[in-house]
Each structure stands twice: as structure tokens, then as C-alpha cells.
Design a protein around this motif. Structure first.
Motif, mmCIF file in Angstrom:
data_model
loop_
_atom_site.group_PDB
_atom_site.id
_atom_site.type_symbol
_atom_site.label_atom_id
_atom_site.label_comp_id
_atom_site.label_asym_id
_atom_site.label_seq_id
_atom_site.Cartn_x
_atom_site.Cartn_y
_atom_site.Cartn_z
ATOM 1 N N THR A 1 -8.742 -5.404 -1.199
ATOM 2 C CA THR A 1 -7.481 -4.651 -1.214
ATOM 3 C C THR A 1 -6.451 -5.360 -2.075
ATOM 4 O O THR A 1 -5.764 -4.736 -2.890
ATOM 5 C CB THR A 1 -6.959 -4.457 0.223
ATOM 6 N N LEU B 1 -7.280 3.846 4.493
ATOM 7 C CA LEU B 1 -6.861 2.479 4.806
ATOM 8 C C LEU B 1 -5.889 2.441 5.986
ATOM 9 O O LEU B 1 -5.952 1.528 6.817
ATOM 10 C CB LEU B 1 -6.246 1.817 3.575
ATOM 11 N N LEU C 1 0.835 -1.202 0.000
ATOM 12 C CA LEU C 1 0.000 0.000 0.000
ATOM 13 C C LEU C 1 0.874 1.258 0.000
ATOM 14 O O LEU C 1 0.668 2.175 -0.813
ATOM 15 C CB LEU C 1 -0.914 -0.002 1.230
ATOM 16 N N VAL D 1 -13.198 -1.731 -1.885
ATOM 17 C CA VAL D 1 -12.354 -1.528 -0.702
ATOM 18 C C VAL D 1 -13.039 -0.577 0.273
ATOM 19 O O VAL D 1 -13.071 -0.816 1.480
ATOM 20 C CB VAL D 1 -10.956 -0.998 -1.116
#
Length: 186
Positions: A129, A93, A76, A160
Motif C-alpha cells: 500500500t 481497502l 488513501l 495490494v
């Protein structure tokens, strides 16, 4: 010695976070994608072996979610660094994961010996994700901005976000409520 295979695979998955990030930083999304897919397959395989042959260990129970979280968070952050994911999404996130970690730590401290129940919405969140990461890396590695990839990318972002909200709602409804009642009404 054979019973250590699941732990070895989990350890390998933890270590794969490093070259995946390096490949993303270097703009070599295809190799990052291949390693990411391999890491995902190893996750399923090590779990299957551990359950199928009763090779589960306390070390594996601790390392498996840690390896998964490290792989997801490092990927990420790498995708955010090279601007392949919008920063607002990355922020959401990261806040979600920070709240989950803090909540889990509180839960374990307050209710000694009890692990918080697995959240099925959290599993869906993780799946979406991973799909978003794969679509992003695939799109970049093929240098393709076909309408299909753009559509899949948008759908994955929406998925997501939906499962971020659902997993957070479920957490606050269940474990969060238990923590609140223990701290403020107990």
C-alpha cells in the motif's frame, strides 16, 4: 528525556497526516511525497530506537499503530478524493481495514490480556500500500505517464489486492476462527 524521542517521532508522524492530505488536495504531490517518505523513515527509526535502547513505552505501543493507520487511511482517502486511486480499490481497502479493526476489538474484548498475533501478510499489505502511494505521488509529481510508471502502478495495485486477500484469509483462519469458536461453540 532522551527516551521520549521514539514517542516524539511517532507523534510527529501522526501529525504529518494533516499536511500530507492538504498537499494532495492542493495538487502538490511532490511535497506530499516528501513528507510521506519522511514519515515512513521516522516509523522505522522510532522503532529501531525504542528496541535498541529499551525506550519502549505503553504509550508508544498504542500510538505507533494508530499513527501508522491514520497516515495510511488519510493518504488513501486524500488520493481517492483527488481521483488518483480508483474508488473500487479504495472501497476494498476500507472494508479490509474496518474488518481488521472490528476483529481486533472483538479479540481484545473476548480474550482479555491477549493481543491478536501480528499477521505477516498484513505487513506485506502495508508495504504494498505504501509503495502504491509512493508510485502514485511520484507519477503525479513528475507529471509523468511513462509506460514504466503505469506498469509499476498496475503492479502495485495487484500486489495490494493479493496481500489484502492473503491477510484477510490468514486473519479468518487464525483469530477469526478463535472468535467464532468462542462465541458459537464455547
Amino acid at each position: 528525556m532522551v527516551q521520549m524521542i521514539p514517542n516524539a517521532l511517532t507523534s510527529l508522524r501522526l501529525l504529518l497526516a494533516i499536511p500530507i492530505c492538504i498537499f494532495i488536495y492542493q495538487g502538490n504531490e511532490l511535497f506530499a511525497l516528501l513528507l510521506f517518505i519522511f514519515a515512513g523513515i521516522s516509523d522505522g527509526f522510532d522503532g529501531y530506537l525504542a528496541r535498541r535502547f529499551s525506550w519502549e513505552t505503553e504509550f508508544g505501543k498504542l500510538l505507533d499503530p494508530l499513527a501508522d493507520k491514520c497516515l495510511i487511511l488519510s493518504t488513501l482517502l486524500a488520493l481517492a478524493y483527488v481521483q488518483l486511486l480508483p474508488i473500487w480499490l479504495v472501497g476494498i481497502l476500507l472494508v479490509r481495514d474496518a474488518l481488521a479493526v472490528i476483529g481486533s476489538m472483538l479479540y481484545l474484548m473476548l480474550f482479555e490480556g491477549r493481543n491478536p498475533e501480528s499477521n505477516r501478510w498484513g505487513k506485506h499489505f502495508t508495504g504494498w500500500t505504501i509503495a502504491l502511494f509512493i508510485i502514485t505521488l511520484l507519477q503525479e509529481s513528475l507529471n509523468s505517464y511513462f509506460m514504466l510508471f503505469s506498469l509499476l502502478y498496475q503492479i502495485a495495485i495487484v500486489g495490494v489486492l493479493i496481500f489484502t486477500a492473503l491477510s484477510a484469509f490468514y486473519y479468518f483462519k487464525e483469530q477469526g476462527k478463535e472468535i467464532y469458536e468462542y462465541l458459537f461453540r464455547g
